[in-house]
Design a protein around this motif. Structure first.
Motif, PDB file in Angstrom:
ATOM      1  N   LEU A   1      13.310  76.046 119.880  1.00 23.53           N
ATOM      2  CA  LEU A   1      12.594  74.847 120.594  1.00 23.53           C
ATOM      3  C   LEU A   1      13.597  74.011 121.906  1.00 23.53           C
ATOM      4  CD1 LEU A   1      11.405  72.889 117.262  1.00 23.53           C
ATOM      5  CD2 LEU A   1      10.162  74.778 118.558  1.00 23.53           C
ATOM      6  N   GLY A   2      14.488  74.727 122.056  1.00 23.86           N
ATOM      7  CA  GLY A   2      15.335  74.243 123.185  1.00 23.86           C
ATOM      8  C   GLY A   2      16.775  73.824 122.671  1.00 23.86           C
ATOM      9  N   GLY A   3      17.507  73.248 123.498  1.00 23.90           N
ATOM     10  CA  GLY A   3      18.982  72.861 123.126  1.00 23.90           C
ATOM     11  C   GLY A   3      18.692  71.459 122.244  1.00 23.90           C
ATOM     12  N   GLU A   4      20.000  71.375 121.357  1.00 29.67           N
ATOM     13  CA  GLU A   4      19.795  70.264 120.382  1.00 29.67           C
ATOM     14  C   GLU A   4      21.363  69.961 120.430  1.00 29.67           C
ATOM     15  OE1 GLU A   4      18.228  70.604 116.576  1.00 29.67           O
ATOM     16  OE2 GLU A   4      16.255  70.733 117.262  1.00 29.67           O
ATOM     17  N   ILE A   5      21.570  68.434 120.189  1.00 28.37           N
ATOM     18  CA  ILE A   5      22.823  68.029 119.816  1.00 28.37           C
ATOM     19  C   ILE A   5      22.824  68.117 118.111  1.00 28.37           C
ATOM     20  CG2 ILE A   5      23.394  66.663 121.908  1.00 28.37           C
ATOM     21  CD1 ILE A   5      23.126  64.201 119.950  1.00 28.37           C
ATOM     22  N   MET A   6      24.116  68.387 117.732  1.00 26.57           N
ATOM     23  CA  MET A   6      24.173  68.362 116.329  1.00 26.57           C
ATOM     24  C   MET A   6      25.412  67.658 115.672  1.00 26.57           C
ATOM     25  SD  MET A   6      24.517  72.082 114.351  1.00 26.57           S
ATOM     26  CE  MET A   6      25.876  72.611 115.237  1.00 26.57           C
ATOM     27  N   PHE A   7      25.224  66.913 114.992  1.00 30.43           N
ATOM     28  CA  PHE A   7      26.517  66.123 114.318  1.00 30.43           C
ATOM     29  C   PHE A   7      26.728  66.932 113.149  1.00 30.43           C
ATOM     30  CE2 PHE A   7      24.134  62.688 116.441  1.00 30.43           C
ATOM     31  CZ  PHE A   7      25.047  62.106 117.074  1.00 30.43           C
TER      32      PHE A   7
ATOM     33  N   ALA B   1      21.116  63.315 125.451  1.00 33.15           N
ATOM     34  CA  ALA B   1      21.688  62.431 124.528  1.00 33.15           C
ATOM     35  C   ALA B   1      22.616  61.544 125.007  1.00 33.15           C
ATOM     36  CB  ALA B   1      22.210  63.107 123.204  1.00 33.15           C
ATOM     37  N   GLY B   2      22.989  61.406 126.405  1.00 29.72           N
ATOM     38  CA  GLY B   2      23.570  60.444 127.074  1.00 29.72           C
ATOM     39  C   GLY B   2      25.059  60.777 126.927  1.00 29.72           C
ATOM     40  N   LEU B   3      25.574  62.135 126.612  1.00 34.41           N
ATOM     41  CA  LEU B   3      26.877  62.217 126.605  1.00 34.41           C
ATOM     42  C   LEU B   3      27.576  62.514 127.858  1.00 34.41           C
ATOM     43  CD1 LEU B   3      26.491  64.442 123.601  1.00 34.41           C
ATOM     44  CD2 LEU B   3      27.369  62.206 123.391  1.00 34.41           C
ATOM     45  N   LYS B   4      29.005  62.579 127.942  1.00 32.47           N
ATOM     46  CA  LYS B   4      29.547  62.416 129.127  1.00 32.47           C
ATOM     47  C   LYS B   4      30.406  63.718 129.393  1.00 32.47           C
ATOM     48  CE  LYS B   4      27.913  58.660 130.891  1.00 32.47           C
ATOM     49  NZ  LYS B   4      26.657  58.992 130.781  1.00 32.47           N
ATOM     50  N   ARG B   5      31.107  64.219 128.181  1.00 30.08           N
ATOM     51  CA  ARG B   5      31.829  65.456 128.451  1.00 30.08           C
ATOM     52  C   ARG B   5      31.370  66.389 127.415  1.00 30.08           C
ATOM     53  NH1 ARG B   5      38.307  64.517 127.365  1.00 30.08           N
ATOM     54  NH2 ARG B   5      38.226  63.604 129.083  1.00 30.08           N
ATOM     55  N   VAL B   6      31.544  67.721 128.139  1.00 31.24           N
ATOM     56  CA  VAL B   6      31.022  68.772 127.151  1.00 31.24           C
ATOM     57  C   VAL B   6      32.046  69.890 127.343  1.00 31.24           C
ATOM     58  CG1 VAL B   6      29.120  70.514 127.169  1.00 31.24           C
ATOM     59  CG2 VAL B   6      28.506  68.381 127.946  1.00 31.24           C
ATOM     60  N   ILE B   7      32.347  70.159 126.298  1.00 29.63           N
ATOM     61  CA  ILE B   7      33.462  71.232 126.174  1.00 29.63           C
ATOM     62  C   ILE B   7      32.861  72.680 125.880  1.00 29.63           C
ATOM     63  CG2 ILE B   7      35.649  71.993 124.885  1.00 29.63           C
ATOM     64  CD1 ILE B   7      35.886  69.209 123.817  1.00 29.63           C
ATOM     65  N   ILE B   8      33.169  73.590 126.842  1.00 33.90           N
ATOM     66  CA  ILE B   8      32.233  75.028 126.652  1.00 33.90           C
ATOM     67  C   ILE B   8      33.452  76.122 126.951  1.00 33.90           C
ATOM     68  CG2 ILE B   8      30.207  74.294 127.745  1.00 33.90           C
ATOM     69  CD1 ILE B   8      31.281  75.569 130.331  1.00 33.90           C
ATOM     70  N   PRO B   9      33.292  77.157 126.265  1.00 32.40           N
ATOM     71  CA  PRO B   9      34.271  78.273 126.287  1.00 32.40           C
ATOM     72  C   PRO B   9      34.569  78.679 127.956  1.00 32.40           C
ATOM     73  CG  PRO B   9      32.586  78.835 124.859  1.00 32.40           C
ATOM     74  CD  PRO B   9      31.915  77.606 125.496  1.00 32.40           C
ATOM     75  N   GLN B  10      35.591  78.996 128.040  1.00 28.98           N
ATOM     76  CA  GLN B  10      36.111  79.022 129.557  1.00 28.98           C
ATOM     77  C   GLN B  10      35.167  80.415 130.026  1.00 28.98           C
ATOM     78  OE1 GLN B  10      40.077  80.293 130.186  1.00 28.98           O
ATOM     79  NE2 GLN B  10      40.132  78.663 131.828  1.00 28.98           N
ATOM     80  N   ARG B  11      34.767  81.317 129.193  1.00 32.98           N
ATOM     81  CA  ARG B  11      34.092  82.424 129.897  1.00 32.98           C
ATOM     82  C   ARG B  11      32.864  82.312 130.230  1.00 32.98           C
ATOM     83  NH1 ARG B  11      35.962  87.014 125.885  1.00 32.98           N
ATOM     84  NH2 ARG B  11      34.196  88.088 126.479  1.00 32.98           N
ATOM     85  N   ASN B  12      32.149  80.844 129.734  1.00 30.21           N
ATOM     86  CA  ASN B  12      30.781  80.410 130.002  1.00 30.21           C
ATOM     87  C   ASN B  12      30.842  79.457 131.510  1.00 30.21           C
ATOM     88  OD1 ASN B  12      30.416  80.477 126.759  1.00 30.21           O
ATOM     89  ND2 ASN B  12      28.981  81.105 128.075  1.00 30.21           N
TER      90      ASN B  12
END
Ligand code: ADP
Length: 871
Positions: free
Chosen positions: A665-671, A812-823
């Protein structure tokens, strides 16, 4: 006169005393045995004896009721019939009794009863000595005349009966083959006679007398039969008349004659059908089948169930667009304009569709790949399919495949089944009426499988350009050419599409929209469409962009725009009520403004001012103002906001981190939440999790356990009074190297909001961060979300669905996203405005992740300070 074989009976016969019926020589009778004497006779003579002689009995008729012959032998009839017992059937219920089948042999006369008990036995004299008969006869002529007369009556009687009955025919033959002397006895036992008459015949020892006595009986029977036949004939005549009338009616049904209306219509239909078959342009093979079927149909009675089946089949055959097609409009520039007008954004998809159409323009052969649009719901996959049909000028037909689990849904049922029908492909062709429509196979990822076969396998044939030119539906049973049909498939995910089917299609990913894109889509497409549907004009309602943003962020949480569309619909409905009420009140002012498309407030006011007529009439009331939808109006109409939980609120305790997940259904934030309690080192996981996710949790814990010393992680409880003791103990354990995070501690990890099963490795970094927060007692930054797979050594591996995940974080109004370097390369796909709003941290190991997730990094020195602050 035929010779008769002599019958010699024993001189002593056991006597069977019968109460009902008279057995005459030459006839057979069934008699019931239940008196004591007769029972004894049967038991000792018939059941024990084995010789033929023991089965010969003397049957004495007309004895009083056996119940009354308890003691003495009753007076016996002097003349009886010697009989052969042919069958004995015994039964014990309701009381012991036998049923005897006996055949009469000849007359005898009792000379003397020699024994009375247990059953009577008598010395007897045989009376019928048939072989001596001609000599004892007075004159042969006299008897001959009598017997001839008897014979004539007998023949007349038998011939009056129904000779088609085998027994009657046999009797007729017997009349000729049996000696005449035997006939009186036999016929008397056959015709309707009373017991008394039979007894008289039995007593008539003289043959002449016997003939004389039986002739009147025969005559009586003949007369009776004549009477019966007469009455029957009357009835039969009536019946015949009824039968005769019916065929007359049927004859009138022959075509051409005066006919019943219904039948006439049916005949007309068949003639029409035949004509249609002749004139239709179906291929030769199909034509042959139709001709054969219509021939069968003509011969079939209409009441036969097969009649309707065959007729429906033929009707479908003539209706199918075997050779009917629309001409393609192949103008790429026009197509581009149309696609742009209908759809905002979706650049990648539109580009591929245009390429496809361009190839189609250059090469007039559609053996290209089948396009499959994959993306979350409501991102416009179906509507792009519809636009493709529109640009090409083709008919459009949508086939919903969600939940289809029977292959006959695609390929039809064989016509042998009752209620059989063609599959959806052939049905669709019949509906659109041309053989080159655009077929949208919606939701191919939701095809089911069942005992009725695999519909995906049936689709393979439909979608394979090499095979589908002679697709054979089971119902049609002749090939139909599908090669001109343009198939487009849609799906939410490729994961559940069977690989063989996936192989036939070219996948085009349609990702979810950013907030800005949604606002544009809403204002360019959704709002005008909703206004039109609700009969509203821009002069009556105004939805500013901030309100749209409010709806997007606070009332919907989706990748597509379907919920947004619904919410806008709800607003329009509410406004429609207000407008209708207003119109009612101000009926005389109801003068629709003609300015279309540019419905802004100022414009309306200007128009109002510049119009001299309205100036004079509208003095009492100002010109109508559009209803402005602001946040308060929104709250009134849609209720309180549905998604208002502040992300930072949830991150007010250690042991919580935000991950990014991808679902169909798309991307989601997950606690991800973690807590610890006293225990034995067990890990509990809750929420809808797949196996891969569980593995990630174990990996994260193992990594933290092995790095606990490095990061000063502890599982101690923070009890203020004991803090020094703990610190000492902690340093001691560290020094001794025996410290374990899971010692005396259970961990519970929870993934809330889990109606949708989440699986995949990308939660690894989030779980590790969450646990690091739990064991360090520090809070994770409230504006950071992360995704990435981890290894046991703490490396961060790349994951999929970055665009959808980043969009979810942005939503969701977040400001910082940590992703793997290879992405890192995937960031290019993300719209510039989203990229501006977010800061991206690329990490190749967990150290980097933790440093980015905690304020001021995640270093060793922070611990004493943290403990002080907790005090
Ligand atoms: P899907 O098939 O992907 O589930 P639909 O094609 O049914 O979605 O789209 C739902 C609604 O959203 C439709 O009314 C469609 O017009 C609208 N829509 C979706 N994307 C766009 C877009 N990019 N531009 C204009 N309208 C869109």
């Amino acid at each position: 006169m035929s010779s008769v074989s002599p019958i010699q009976i024993p001189s002593r016969l056991p006597l069977l005393l019968t109460h009902e019926g008279v057995l005459l020589p030459g006839s057979t009778m069934r008699t019931s045995v239940d008196s004591a004497r007769n029972l004894q006779l049967v038991r000792s003579r018939l059941l024990k004896g084995t010789s033929l002689q023991s089965t010969i009995l003397g049957v004495i008729p007309n004895t009083p009721d056996p119940a009354s012959d308890a003691q003495d032998l009753p007076p016996l009839h002097r003349i009886g019939t010697a009989a052969l017992a042919v069958q004995v059937v015994g039964s014990n219920w309701p009381k012991p009794h036998y049923t005897l089948l006996i055949t009469g042999l000849c007359r005898f006369q009792i000379v003397q009863v020699v024994k009375e008990k247990p059953y009577p036995v008598a010395e007897v004299e045989q009376l019928d000595r048939l072989e001596e008969f001609p000599n004892t006869c007075k004159t042969r002529e006299e008897l001959g005349e009598l017997s001839e007369q008897f014979y004539k009556y007998a023949v007349q009687l038998v011939e009056m009966l129904d000779m088609s009955v085998p027994a009657v025919a046999k009797l007729r033959r017997l009349l000729d083959s049996l000696p005449r002397e035997a006939l009186p006895d036999i016929l008397t036992s056959i015709i309707r006679t009373s017991n008394k008459e039979k007894l008289q015949i039995l007593d008539a020892v003289s043959l002449e007398e016997r003939f004389k006595m039986t002739i009147p009986l025969l005559v009586r029977q003949i007369e009776g039969l004549k009477l019966l036949q007469k009455t029957r004939k009357h009835k039969q005549d009536d019946d015949k008349r009824v039968i005769a009338i019916r065929p007359m009616r049927r004859i009138t049904h022959v075509p051409g004659a005066l006919a019943d209306e219904d039948e006439d219509e049916d005949n007309d239909d068949i003639v029409m059908l035949e004509k249609k078959i002749r004139t239709s342009s179906m291929p030769e093979q199909a034509h042959k089948v139709c001709v054969k079927e219509i021939k069968r149909l003509k011969k079939m009675p209409q009441s036969m169930p097969e009649y309707a089946l065959t007729r429906n089949y033929l009707e479908l055959m003539v209706e199918l667009p075997w050779n009917k097609s629309t001409t393609d409009r192949l103008d790429i520039r026009a197509a581009r304009v149309l696609l742009d007008n209908d759809h905002y954004a979706m650049e990648k998809l539109k580009k591929r569709v245009l390429e496809y159409l361009a190839v189609r323009q250059l090469k007039n052969n559609l053996k290209g790949p089948i396009l499959c649009f994959v993306g979350p719901p409501g991102v416009g996959k179906t509507s792009v399919g519809r636009s493709v049909a529109k640009t090409l000028g083709r008919e459009f037909h949508r086939i919903a495949l969600g939940g289809v689990c029977d292959q006959s849904d695609i390929r039809g049922h064989r016509r042998t089944y009752v209620g059989s029908m063609p599959g959806r492909i052939i049905n669709g062709l019949k509906t659109v009426g041309v053989n080159n429509p655009v077929f949208l196979l919606d939701e191919v990822d939701k095809l089911g499988k069942s005992l009725q076969g695999d519909p995906a396998a049936a689709l393979l044939e439909v979608l394979d350009p090499e095979q589908n030119h002679n697709f054979t539906d089971h119902y049609l049973n002749v090939a139909f050419d599908l090669s001109q049909v343009l198939f487009i498939a849609t799906a939410n995910t490729t994961a559940t599409i069977p690989p063989a089917l996936l192989d036939r299609m070219e996948i085009i990913q349609v990702p979810g929209y950013t907030q800005e894109e949604k606002i544009e889509i809403a204002h360019r497409h959704l709002i005008p469409k909703q206004l039109e549907q609700h009969g509203l004009t821009p002069q009556q309602i105004q939805i500013p962009q901030v309100t749209t943003l409010d709806i997007i962020t606070r009332y919907t949480r989706e990748a597509g725009v379907r919920s947004l569309d619904r919410k806008l619909g709800a607003i329009c409905r509410a406004v429609a009520v207000k407008v209708a009420e207003g119109q009612h009140r101000e009926a005389k002012l109801d003068r629709p403004d003609v300015a279309e498309g540019e419905g802004c407030k100022e414009h309306t006011l200007e128009d109002g001012k510049s119009d001299p007529v309205s100036d004079t009439t509208d003095l009492a009331l100002p010109p109508e103002m559009p209803i402005l939808i602001d946040f308060h109006a929104l709250k009134d109409i849609l209720g309180p906001p549905m998604y208002e939980m502040e992300v930072s609120e949830r991150l007010s305790q250690p042991g919580v981190a935000i991950g990014l997940a991808w679902t169909p259904l798309g991307g989601e934030i997950m606690f991800v939440e973690a807590s610890r309690m006293d225990g034995e080192g067990q890990l509990t996981l809750t929420g809808q999790l797949g196996n891969v996710m569980k593995e990630s949790a174990h990996l994260a814990i193992s990594w933290l356990r092995s790095n606990a010393k490095k990061y000063h992680l502890t599982n101690e409880k923070e009890k203020t009074g004991l803090i020094f003791l703990h610190q000492n103990l902690f340093s001691f354990l560290k020094a001794s190297g025996s410290f374990d995070l899971l010692e005396n501690t259970d961990i519970h990890l929870h993934f809330p909001a889990g109606a949708v099963t989440k699986d995949g490795p990308s939660a690894g970094v989030t779980i590790a961060t969450c646990l690091a927060s739990l064991f360090s007692g520090r809070l994770v930054r409230s504006d950071v979300a992360m995704t990435g797979e981890i290894t046991l050594r703490g490396l961060v591996l790349p994951v999929g669905g970055i665009k959808d995940k980043v969009l979810a974080a942005h939503r969701a109004g977040l400001k910082r996203v940590i992703i793997p370097q290879r992405n890192e390369k995937d960031l290019e796909e993300i719209p510039a405005n989203v990229r501006q709003d977010l800061s991206f941290i690329t990490a190749s190991c967990l150290d980097e992740v933790l440093n980015a997730a905690f304020d001021g990094g995640f270093t060793v020195k922070t611990r004493p300070g943290l403990l002080n602050s907790k005090l």
